[in-house]
Design a protein around this motif. Structure first.
Motif, PDB file in Angstrom:
ATOM      1  N   LYS A 151      53.691  24.537  65.863  1.00  0.00           N
ATOM      2  CA  LYS A 151      55.264  24.773  65.892  1.00  0.00           C
ATOM      3  C   LYS A 151      55.439  26.167  65.654  1.00  0.00           C
ATOM      4  O   LYS A 151      54.589  26.996  65.116  1.00  0.00           O
ATOM      5  CB  LYS A 151      55.881  23.872  64.782  1.00  0.00           C
ATOM      6  CG  LYS A 151      55.626  22.601  64.799  1.00  0.00           C
ATOM      7  CD  LYS A 151      56.240  21.837  63.639  1.00  0.00           C
ATOM      8  CE  LYS A 151      56.070  20.317  63.631  1.00  0.00           C
ATOM      9  NZ  LYS A 151      56.705  19.612  62.627  1.00  0.00           N
ATOM     10  N   ASN A 152      56.689  26.560  66.187  1.00  0.00           N
ATOM     11  CA  ASN A 152      57.132  27.931  66.085  1.00  0.00           C
ATOM     12  C   ASN A 152      57.598  28.278  64.629  1.00  0.00           C
ATOM     13  O   ASN A 152      57.902  29.248  64.129  1.00  0.00           O
ATOM     14  CB  ASN A 152      57.876  28.348  67.026  1.00  0.00           C
ATOM     15  CG  ASN A 152      59.491  27.877  66.904  1.00  0.00           C
ATOM     16  OD1 ASN A 152      59.714  26.715  66.035  1.00  0.00           O
ATOM     17  ND2 ASN A 152      60.377  28.203  67.754  1.00  0.00           N
ATOM     18  N   SER A 153      57.633  27.237  63.833  1.00  0.00           N
ATOM     19  CA  SER A 153      58.106  27.206  62.583  1.00  0.00           C
ATOM     20  C   SER A 153      57.019  27.190  61.531  1.00  0.00           C
ATOM     21  O   SER A 153      57.390  27.097  60.213  1.00  0.00           O
ATOM     22  CB  SER A 153      59.066  25.896  62.094  1.00  0.00           C
ATOM     23  OG  SER A 153      58.370  24.667  62.457  1.00  0.00           O
TER      24      SER A 153
ATOM     25  N   ARG B 149      63.220  32.313  61.802  1.00  0.00           N
ATOM     26  CA  ARG B 149      64.212  31.146  61.593  1.00  0.00           C
ATOM     27  C   ARG B 149      63.781  30.078  61.242  1.00  0.00           C
ATOM     28  O   ARG B 149      63.976  29.417  60.221  1.00  0.00           O
ATOM     29  CB  ARG B 149      65.194  31.179  62.746  1.00  0.00           C
ATOM     30  CG  ARG B 149      66.183  32.190  62.937  1.00  0.00           C
ATOM     31  CD  ARG B 149      67.497  32.041  63.908  1.00  0.00           C
ATOM     32  NE  ARG B 149      67.884  33.083  64.639  1.00  0.00           N
ATOM     33  CZ  ARG B 149      67.653  33.441  65.833  1.00  0.00           C
ATOM     34  NH1 ARG B 149      67.134  32.638  66.617  1.00  0.00           N
ATOM     35  NH2 ARG B 149      68.175  34.329  66.563  1.00  0.00           N
ATOM     36  N   GLY B 150      62.793  29.420  62.069  1.00  0.00           N
ATOM     37  CA  GLY B 150      62.161  28.327  61.902  1.00  0.00           C
ATOM     38  C   GLY B 150      61.325  28.124  60.784  1.00  0.00           C
ATOM     39  O   GLY B 150      61.376  27.425  60.205  1.00  0.00           O
TER      40      GLY B 150
ATOM     41  N   THR C 120      54.161  30.632  69.726  1.00  0.00           N
ATOM     42  CA  THR C 120      55.025  30.630  70.624  1.00  0.00           C
ATOM     43  C   THR C 120      54.986  31.444  71.930  1.00  0.00           C
ATOM     44  O   THR C 120      53.921  32.401  71.661  1.00  0.00           O
ATOM     45  CB  THR C 120      56.390  30.940  70.256  1.00  0.00           C
ATOM     46  OG1 THR C 120      57.562  30.536  70.792  1.00  0.00           O
ATOM     47  CG2 THR C 120      56.826  32.316  69.768  1.00  0.00           C
TER      48      THR C 120
ATOM     49  N   GLU D 287      63.330  33.377  66.698  1.00  0.00           N
ATOM     50  CA  GLU D 287      63.301  31.769  66.671  1.00  0.00           C
ATOM     51  C   GLU D 287      62.241  31.583  65.597  1.00  0.00           C
ATOM     52  O   GLU D 287      62.221  30.610  64.707  1.00  0.00           O
ATOM     53  CB  GLU D 287      62.835  31.361  68.162  1.00  0.00           C
ATOM     54  CG  GLU D 287      64.194  31.462  69.077  1.00  0.00           C
ATOM     55  CD  GLU D 287      63.761  30.896  70.235  1.00  0.00           C
ATOM     56  OE1 GLU D 287      64.777  30.613  71.215  1.00  0.00           O
ATOM     57  OE2 GLU D 287      62.682  30.851  70.952  1.00  0.00           O
TER      58      GLU D 287
ATOM     59  N   ASP E  97      61.797  25.324  69.838  1.00  0.00           N
ATOM     60  CA  ASP E  97      60.433  25.208  69.949  1.00  0.00           C
ATOM     61  C   ASP E  97      60.110  25.338  71.646  1.00  0.00           C
ATOM     62  O   ASP E  97      61.100  25.045  72.567  1.00  0.00           O
ATOM     63  CB  ASP E  97      59.683  24.306  69.134  1.00  0.00           C
ATOM     64  CG  ASP E  97      58.282  24.783  68.790  1.00  0.00           C
ATOM     65  OD1 ASP E  97      57.607  25.647  69.467  1.00  0.00           O
ATOM     66  OD2 ASP E  97      57.898  24.311  67.546  1.00  0.00           O
TER      67      ASP E  97
ATOM     68  N   SER F  40      72.254  18.169  67.860  1.00  0.00           N
ATOM     69  CA  SER F  40      71.592  17.596  66.551  1.00  0.00           C
ATOM     70  C   SER F  40      72.079  16.004  66.316  1.00  0.00           C
ATOM     71  O   SER F  40      71.602  15.607  65.267  1.00  0.00           O
ATOM     72  CB  SER F  40      71.493  18.569  65.612  1.00  0.00           C
ATOM     73  OG  SER F  40      72.673  18.990  65.146  1.00  0.00           O
TER      74      SER F  40
ATOM     75  N   VAL G 251      58.240  17.121  67.372  1.00  0.00           N
ATOM     76  CA  VAL G 251      58.884  18.529  67.622  1.00  0.00           C
ATOM     77  C   VAL G 251      60.018  17.949  68.771  1.00  0.00           C
ATOM     78  O   VAL G 251      59.790  17.534  69.831  1.00  0.00           O
ATOM     79  CB  VAL G 251      57.956  19.474  68.351  1.00  0.00           C
ATOM     80  CG1 VAL G 251      58.776  20.862  68.417  1.00  0.00           C
ATOM     81  CG2 VAL G 251      56.995  19.845  67.277  1.00  0.00           C
TER      82      VAL G 251
ATOM     83  N   GLU H 258      65.127  21.363  67.088  1.00  0.00           N
ATOM     84  CA  GLU H 258      65.533  21.707  65.852  1.00  0.00           C
ATOM     85  C   GLU H 258      65.311  23.204  65.810  1.00  0.00           C
ATOM     86  O   GLU H 258      66.074  23.857  65.154  1.00  0.00           O
ATOM     87  CB  GLU H 258      64.788  20.925  64.784  1.00  0.00           C
ATOM     88  CG  GLU H 258      64.919  19.780  64.532  1.00  0.00           C
ATOM     89  CD  GLU H 258      63.837  18.868  65.612  1.00  0.00           C
ATOM     90  OE1 GLU H 258      64.394  17.704  66.098  1.00  0.00           O
ATOM     91  OE2 GLU H 258      62.824  19.458  65.834  1.00  0.00           O
ATOM     92  N   THR H 259      64.294  23.953  66.094  1.00  0.00           N
ATOM     93  CA  THR H 259      63.895  25.118  65.940  1.00  0.00           C
ATOM     94  C   THR H 259      63.817  25.955  67.288  1.00  0.00           C
ATOM     95  O   THR H 259      63.016  26.819  67.288  1.00  0.00           O
ATOM     96  CB  THR H 259      62.595  25.366  64.935  1.00  0.00           C
ATOM     97  OG1 THR H 259      61.717  24.686  65.690  1.00  0.00           O
ATOM     98  CG2 THR H 259      62.839  24.857  63.610  1.00  0.00           C
TER      99      THR H 259
END
Length: 353
Positions: free
Chosen positions: A170-172, A248-249, A232, A245, A56, A40, A50, A53-54
């Motif tokens: 996104k998965n977030s 958390r995201g 996802t 994941e 993905d 990071s 994207v 970070e998460t």
């Protein structure tokens, strides 16, 4: 004068040449996190929508107001012995990440590592032909690639896709109050373990290949739905790992209704006979402390929860009033096992009930 090249008269089983197969080859989540902990620190351009970070499914880079480029890669060692099926499975799995971002694939590059002096050239050709046929089904060319002489057979793809920037999933993006829908049943890792032990019958093998070569095309249409907040695909870290994941995201908690989770026919019986991958145990060791299990939850069910899925299904987080529409898209495209498997709430981690 060079000695003549010696090739085996009987090709070895593909799975006998690899220490792991399919997405079970993935480095355990905890180990991977340690490896990537300083990544990071790299500069991130504003066009990168994207990144890592998460954790993905793919990178997404903004091209203009109407287009974003999706870039992903996936490759692994054989999960089956039939070379053509291996190529199909590996290609399907690689393309899936584009669908999981809500995009449409546009082209691929081949990644090929083969033990040239061990496998007949016809076998290697069949692997590549399987990948080409799946790409043809997805409507994309294999426009190039790279090959190496490798100790273990390896095959996969780099895949590029396009998506409208407003439709990137996104998965977030999961939201409190969402329901969770899973597109394919769990248990592929268990079937692959049974195959390696020569305990998988012809019906089970056919079921395994059918699932792992089914392209996750519903992702394109799902991305157009306002009520779909996150996507996802469930692969090497299992439902628990990729679900975490997502949790958390988004900073949320997932509740999994375990009796509602679809499981491949025959997988439970095979797990009870010891057909469990080593990857499921490594997965659980990496994230098990974030998952709350109900009393009496069996070791077999825990193995299914962390079972590495090769070319697994999409996990969708959507509003409750969109759930019927999401299921209709899955079912209309041949994903008959798709089902609501849980919900999203405030909190963190995962609760299985």
């Amino acid at each position: 004068m060079n000695a003549p090249e010696i090739r085996p008269t009987t090709p070895p089983r593909l799975t006998s040449l690899s220490h792991g197969g399919g997405c079970g080859c993935k480095i355990a989540p905890g180990v991977l996190s340690e490896i990537l902990k300083n990544s990071s620190n790299l500069p991130i351009p504003p066009q990168l929508l994207v990144g890592i970070e998460t954790a993905d499914d793919a990178a997404v880079y903004l091209l203009n107001d109407e287009q974003a480029l999706i870039a992903t890669t996936d490759f692994f060692m054989p999960i089956v012995d039939d070379p053509y099926d291996f190529g199909r499975i590996a290609a399907t799995n690689a393309i899936s990440d584009v669908y999981a971002m809500g995009g449409t694939p546009i082209m691929a590059l081949g990644l090929v590592g083969m033990p040239i002096n061990v496998l007949p050239l016809e076998t290697i050709g069949a692997i590549l032909r399987g990948g080409q046929d799946v790409c043809r089904e997805a409507g994309i060319p294999i426009a190039g690639g790279h090959t190496i002489d490798s100790v273990e057979p390896i095959y996969g793809l780099v895949v590029l896709g396009l998506v409208h920037p407003s439709r990137v999933k996104k998965n977030s993006g999961a939201q409190q109050g969402d329901v969770l829908i899973l597109g394919k049943p769990l248990g592929i890792g268990i079937l692959s373990a049974a195959l390696k032990k020569e305990m998988l019958d012809a019906e089970g093998y056919a079921r395994m290949v059918a699932l792992t070569t089914q392209l996750n095309k519903p992702g394109i249409e799902l991305a157009r739905m306002e009520g779909v907040h996150a996507l996802t695909d469930i692969t090497g870290f299992g439902l628990a790992g990729h679900g975490l994941e997502l949790a958390r995201g988004a900073g949320v908690q997932l509740h999994i209704d375990w009796p509602s989770v679809p499981v491949v026919a025959g997988a439970r019986a095979l797990a009870a006979q010891g057909c469990v991958t080593g990857a499921s145990g490594r997965n659980w060791a990496s994230y098990g402390d974030e998952v709350r299990l109900p009393a009496g939850f069996s070791e077999m069910d825990k193995a299914l929860l962390s079972d590495p899925q090769t070319s697994g299904g999409l996990l969708v987080s959507c509003s409750a009033d969109s759930a019927a529409g999401v299921l209709a898209i899955f079912h209309s495209q041949g994903f008959g096992d798709a089902a609501v498997v849980g919900e999203v709430t405030a909190g963190k981690g995962m609760i299985v009930r």
